[in-house]
Design a protein around this motif. Structure first.
Motif, PDB file in Angstrom:
ATOM      1  N   ASP A   1      78.929   5.142   1.608  1.00  0.00           N
ATOM      2  CA  ASP A   1      78.404   5.299   2.960  1.00  0.00           C
ATOM      3  C   ASP A   1      79.398   6.229   3.841  1.00  0.00           C
ATOM      4  O   ASP A   1      79.242   6.936   4.521  1.00  0.00           O
ATOM      5  N   ALA A   2      80.786   6.278   3.391  1.00  0.00           N
ATOM      6  CA  ALA A   2      81.959   6.697   3.789  1.00  0.00           C
ATOM      7  C   ALA A   2      81.703   8.359   3.417  1.00  0.00           C
ATOM      8  O   ALA A   2      82.324   9.478   4.297  1.00  0.00           O
ATOM      9  N   PHE A   3      81.599   8.430   2.129  1.00  0.00           N
ATOM     10  CA  PHE A   3      81.874   9.886   1.683  1.00  0.00           C
ATOM     11  C   PHE A   3      80.767  10.620   0.959  1.00  0.00           C
ATOM     12  O   PHE A   3      80.854  11.726   0.511  1.00  0.00           O
ATOM     13  N   GLY A   4      79.610   9.945   0.825  1.00  0.00           N
ATOM     14  CA  GLY A   4      78.470  10.832   0.016  1.00  0.00           C
ATOM     15  C   GLY A   4      77.159   9.898  -0.157  1.00  0.00           C
ATOM     16  O   GLY A   4      77.009   9.382   0.822  1.00  0.00           O
ATOM     17  N   PHE A   5      76.664  10.482  -1.228  1.00  0.00           N
ATOM     18  CA  PHE A   5      75.347   9.694  -1.514  1.00  0.00           C
ATOM     19  C   PHE A   5      75.287   9.376  -3.052  1.00  0.00           C
ATOM     20  O   PHE A   5      75.909   9.937  -3.879  1.00  0.00           O
ATOM     21  N   ALA A   6      74.726   8.363  -3.406  1.00  0.00           N
ATOM     22  CA  ALA A   6      74.602   7.764  -4.624  1.00  0.00           C
ATOM     23  C   ALA A   6      73.501   8.584  -5.332  1.00  0.00           C
ATOM     24  O   ALA A   6      72.557   8.854  -4.879  1.00  0.00           O
ATOM     25  N   ASP A   7      74.052   9.226  -6.578  1.00  0.00           N
ATOM     26  CA  ASP A   7      73.573  10.117  -7.339  1.00  0.00           C
ATOM     27  C   ASP A   7      72.656   9.297  -8.555  1.00  0.00           C
ATOM     28  O   ASP A   7      72.781   9.484  -9.823  1.00  0.00           O
ATOM     29  N   ARG A   8      71.703   8.420  -8.060  1.00  0.00           N
ATOM     30  CA  ARG A   8      70.970   7.559  -8.767  1.00  0.00           C
ATOM     31  C   ARG A   8      70.140   8.211  -9.737  1.00  0.00           C
ATOM     32  O   ARG A   8      69.433   9.151  -9.194  1.00  0.00           O
ATOM     33  N   PRO A   9      69.743   7.829 -10.944  1.00  0.00           N
ATOM     34  CA  PRO A   9      68.831   8.574 -11.737  1.00  0.00           C
ATOM     35  C   PRO A   9      67.206   8.451 -11.333  1.00  0.00           C
ATOM     36  O   PRO A   9      66.770   7.604 -10.636  1.00  0.00           O
ATOM     37  N   THR A  10      66.828   9.591 -11.323  1.00  0.00           N
ATOM     38  CA  THR A  10      65.407   9.550 -10.673  1.00  0.00           C
ATOM     39  C   THR A  10      64.701  10.846 -11.591  1.00  0.00           C
ATOM     40  O   THR A  10      65.278  11.660 -11.806  1.00  0.00           O
ATOM     41  N   SER A  11      63.201  10.680 -11.582  1.00  0.00           N
ATOM     42  CA  SER A  11      62.611  11.542 -12.222  1.00  0.00           C
ATOM     43  C   SER A  11      61.635  12.232 -11.527  1.00  0.00           C
ATOM     44  O   SER A  11      60.860  13.182 -11.887  1.00  0.00           O
ATOM     45  N   VAL A  12      61.857  11.968 -10.156  1.00  0.00           N
ATOM     46  CA  VAL A  12      60.931  12.930  -8.953  1.00  0.00           C
ATOM     47  C   VAL A  12      61.675  14.124  -8.583  1.00  0.00           C
ATOM     48  O   VAL A  12      62.658  13.990  -8.038  1.00  0.00           O
ATOM     49  N   THR A  13      60.994  15.168  -8.588  1.00  0.00           N
ATOM     50  CA  THR A  13      61.361  16.383  -8.036  1.00  0.00           C
ATOM     51  C   THR A  13      60.749  16.857  -6.778  1.00  0.00           C
ATOM     52  O   THR A  13      59.347  16.692  -6.891  1.00  0.00           O
ATOM     53  N   ASP A  14      61.553  17.187  -5.760  1.00  0.00           N
ATOM     54  CA  ASP A  14      60.707  17.630  -4.435  1.00  0.00           C
ATOM     55  C   ASP A  14      60.392  19.062  -4.794  1.00  0.00           C
ATOM     56  O   ASP A  14      60.957  19.988  -4.404  1.00  0.00           O
ATOM     57  N   MET A  15      59.119  19.027  -5.127  1.00  0.00           N
ATOM     58  CA  MET A  15      58.543  20.425  -5.352  1.00  0.00           C
ATOM     59  C   MET A  15      58.195  21.099  -4.241  1.00  0.00           C
ATOM     60  O   MET A  15      57.945  22.541  -4.013  1.00  0.00           O
ATOM     61  N   VAL A  16      58.143  20.492  -2.828  1.00  0.00           N
ATOM     62  CA  VAL A  16      57.890  21.126  -1.723  1.00  0.00           C
ATOM     63  C   VAL A  16      59.234  22.179  -1.410  1.00  0.00           C
ATOM     64  O   VAL A  16      59.173  23.237  -0.983  1.00  0.00           O
ATOM     65  N   PHE A  17      60.330  21.316  -1.613  1.00  0.00           N
ATOM     66  CA  PHE A  17      61.616  21.953  -1.425  1.00  0.00           C
ATOM     67  C   PHE A  17      62.013  23.252  -2.308  1.00  0.00           C
ATOM     68  O   PHE A  17      62.080  24.292  -2.120  1.00  0.00           O
ATOM     69  N   VAL A  18      61.685  22.862  -3.691  1.00  0.00           N
ATOM     70  CA  VAL A  18      61.830  24.123  -4.671  1.00  0.00           C
ATOM     71  C   VAL A  18      60.761  25.215  -4.533  1.00  0.00           C
ATOM     72  O   VAL A  18      61.276  26.527  -4.483  1.00  0.00           O
ATOM     73  N   GLY A  19      59.553  24.787  -4.236  1.00  0.00           N
ATOM     74  CA  GLY A  19      58.592  25.836  -4.009  1.00  0.00           C
ATOM     75  C   GLY A  19      58.839  26.790  -2.859  1.00  0.00           C
ATOM     76  O   GLY A  19      58.701  27.967  -3.038  1.00  0.00           O
ATOM     77  N   PHE A  20      58.957  26.183  -1.724  1.00  0.00           N
ATOM     78  CA  PHE A  20      59.133  26.933  -0.560  1.00  0.00           C
ATOM     79  C   PHE A  20      60.650  27.661  -0.702  1.00  0.00           C
ATOM     80  O   PHE A  20      60.579  28.852  -0.126  1.00  0.00           O
ATOM     81  N   GLY A  21      61.489  27.092  -1.330  1.00  0.00           N
ATOM     82  CA  GLY A  21      62.860  27.819  -1.538  1.00  0.00           C
ATOM     83  C   GLY A  21      62.575  29.045  -2.376  1.00  0.00           C
ATOM     84  O   GLY A  21      63.004  30.268  -1.923  1.00  0.00           O
ATOM     85  N   ILE A  22      61.900  29.166  -3.488  1.00  0.00           N
ATOM     86  CA  ILE A  22      61.595  30.279  -4.172  1.00  0.00           C
ATOM     87  C   ILE A  22      60.751  31.045  -3.381  1.00  0.00           C
ATOM     88  O   ILE A  22      60.941  32.492  -3.384  1.00  0.00           O
TER      89      ILE A  22
END
Length: 563
Positions: free
Chosen positions: A374-395
């Motif tokens: 909570d103080a320093f960052g966020f948990a990089d927990r394993p996930t298999s889901v990619t935000d393709m809206v983020f990737v697609g619009f970025g490209i």
């Protein structure tokens, strides 16, 4: 023979199968090791593609474009935090050093190409192979396709790229590692192992006895029964934790014989048994006001180990020693710190500074771990889901910007859609380093985009160039090999001196900066092996981020210089 004819015809009819065959063979060949050396998946895929290309298989160029633009976005996304930090913050000297070394790499490739009379294709391949920057091939290809040449001449230049790359890559990899790791300390006149030991000692300054780990884990756990209605009973959990003036944590609560869930607003009662963690000195007051009891079940605190991505401004550029004194850090181990798109390990020492985007492996009780996150960052927990809206619009956004053409002295200058995707990746990667909710791109997805994206592109390059590849090697092979040695070794011999006399880098990290500025992970790994320390990695990440971007863009620049 009939089977072979059928396979040959099938590969011609279904070129997608040829691509996957090149990938499978390339990764297999690239992963074979001779001692500590391996060709790597890119070179393995190129060679496999060239062999398959002898069957004269036609493949749409659009396949290259799709996978290459995906690859470049992932490259930018991975190095974005270090790139911005290098340009804007305390990594500026290392960033400028990377710019200087990158320009030297371009200069000596250009000199070699001019002196030998090479055209844009061989020059681009020489850059990609001698500097082991495979990504530059894509931008060079785009630039050659825009030259005012006939289709036949353009194809001849494109076919020359993989020839020069294959001939110069071997020394580009081995030579860089040898120059930096073995010749570098001699050029600098240092004992690298002693310098790193000295640097580690300086970095541990201020650490408590037992090392920095004890500063992050100076706590004990005790169980107390609240037998009287004073001091603790009648207060909320949050109030009780703040009683000693130094942060304590209630880890478990037993009421009426049962361990129950609780939160900060839970009111403690007479008869409760609580498990409390904190520094020994802070628990003394509790020992005077409550009766300590033996409750093994209550003291069995769940331990969690997790990777945390640093995003907080409060943690950025702070040393581990400084952060260990924060109340939120009590009861937490820091076991590992990884930095940069390559995830290189850096020392866990008292004076090690954390940067946004660092991945810190921590362990401790769940409450402590959550407090740190909570103080320093966020948990990089394993996930298999990619935000393709983020990737697609970025490209798309990057590609639209890169497609803009600006005439300069009558010459059309453009980043191309690929270069635009690289820049967009840098921006999006930097934004996500402190705004993690912008989009999720798991490490497995990033690997696929980076490794497979590039290798599909390389496979198509190799298959397309296959019919003319062997003839090209026969024409320029030996001469080009020696020009590759010149283009690889000269910048790397100069770099340690530039780092020492101009940028005044510490001898322990100078060679790490050199490896980063040449984007050579293999060479800096060799440096760390010689040094018996991962201290040189502290100089690797910022130069790597800057040079990885510049050397990729040089693929376009070298073509413009040679036109």
């Amino acid at each position: 023979m009939l089977i072979w004819n059928w396979v040959e015809q099938t590969l011609r009819s279904y070129p997608e199968l040829a691509i996957f065959l090149a990938l499978a063979a390339g990764y297999w060949v690239g992963g074979r090791k001779l001692g500590s050396f391996s060709l790597g998946s890119v070179t393995g895929t190129l060679l496999a593609g060239v062999l398959i290309g002898q069957l004269d298989i036609e493949i749409s160029s659009q396949i290259k474009s799709v996978f290459f633009i995906m690859f470049l976005f992932s490259v930018g996304f991975g190095v974005g935090p270090q790139f911005v930090r290098g340009v804007a913050n305390d990594g500026l000297p290392q960033a400028v050093f990377a710019v200087v070394v990158s320009c030297l790499c371009l200069l000596f490739v250009y000199l070699a190409a001019v002196l030998s009379g090479y055209g844009p294709g061989l020059a681009a391949g020489l850059l990609a192979g001698s500097q082991t920057i495979s990504a530059s091939i894509g931008l060079a290809t785009n630039a050659i396709n825009r030259l005012e040449l006939s289709p036949t001449e353009i194809q001849a230049q494109l076919d020359a790229i993989p020839v020069a790359y294959a001939v110069t890559y071997l020394f580009g990899t081995l030579g860089t590692g040898w120059v930096i790791a073995y010749l570098g300390p001699k050029l600098l006149g240092i004992d690298l192992q002693k310098e790193c030991a000295r640097y580690e000692k300086e970095m541990s300054a201020g650490a408590p006895e037992g090392g920095i780990q004890s500063a992050w884990h100076q706590h004990i756990v005790r169980a107390y029964e609240l037998s009287t209605p004073n001091f603790i009973a009648g207060k909320t959990v949050k109030q009780a934790e703040a009683l000693s003036g130094e942060r304590l944590f209630l880890e478990n609560l037993r009421r009426d014989g049962k361990i129950i869930p609780f939160d900060d607003n839970t009111v403690l009662q007479v008869g409760d048994i609580v498990a409390v963690s904190g520094r020994h000195e802070a628990l003394v007051d509790w020992s005077n006001r409550a009766e300590e009891v033996a409750d093994r079940e209550l003291l069995q605190i769940p331990i969690e180990s997790i990777d945390m991505v640093v995003t907080s401004k409060a943690a950025n550029n702070q040393t581990l020693l400084e952060l260990s004194k924060r109340p939120e850090a009590r009861g937490v181990y820091v076991t590992r710190i990884r930095r940069g798109s390559m995830g290189v390990d850096i020392p866990v020492q008292a004076q090690t500074k954390l940067h946004r985007g660092d991945i810190v492996s921590i362990s401790g009780s769940r409450k402590h771990v959550e407090a740190v996150i909570d103080a320093f960052g966020f948990a990089d927990r394993p996930t298999s889901v990619t935000d393709m809206v983020f990737v697609g619009f970025g490209i798309v956004i990057g590609g639209l910007v890169g497609a803009i053409v600006v005439p300069v002295a009558g010459v059309p200058i453009t980043l191309s859609t690929s270069g635009g995707a690289l820049i967009a990746g840098l921006v999006f990667g930097w934004l996500r380093s402190f705004k993690p909710k912008l989009g999720s791109v798991p490490s497995a997805t990033l690997w696929f985009m980076n490794s497979v994206g590039l290798n599909v592109f390389i496979a198509v390059v190799g298959i397309t160039a296959g019919p003319t590849f062997i003839h090209g090697v026969k024409q320029v092979g030996i001469e080009l090999f020696f020009w590759g040695i010149f283009a690889t070794a000269t910048p790397m011999i100069l770099a340690p001196f530039i780092g020492k006399y101009i940028f005044r880098f510490d001898p322990a990290i100078n060679l790490g900066c050199c490896g980063g500025a040449r984007t050579s992970t293999a060479s800096v790994a060799m440096v760390a092996d010689v040094a018996k320390s991962n201290v040189p990695m502290l100089g690797y990440t910022v130069p790597y981020a800057i040079s990885n971007t510049l050397l990729t863009l040089w693929g376009m620049v070298i073509v413009l210089l040679m036109k």
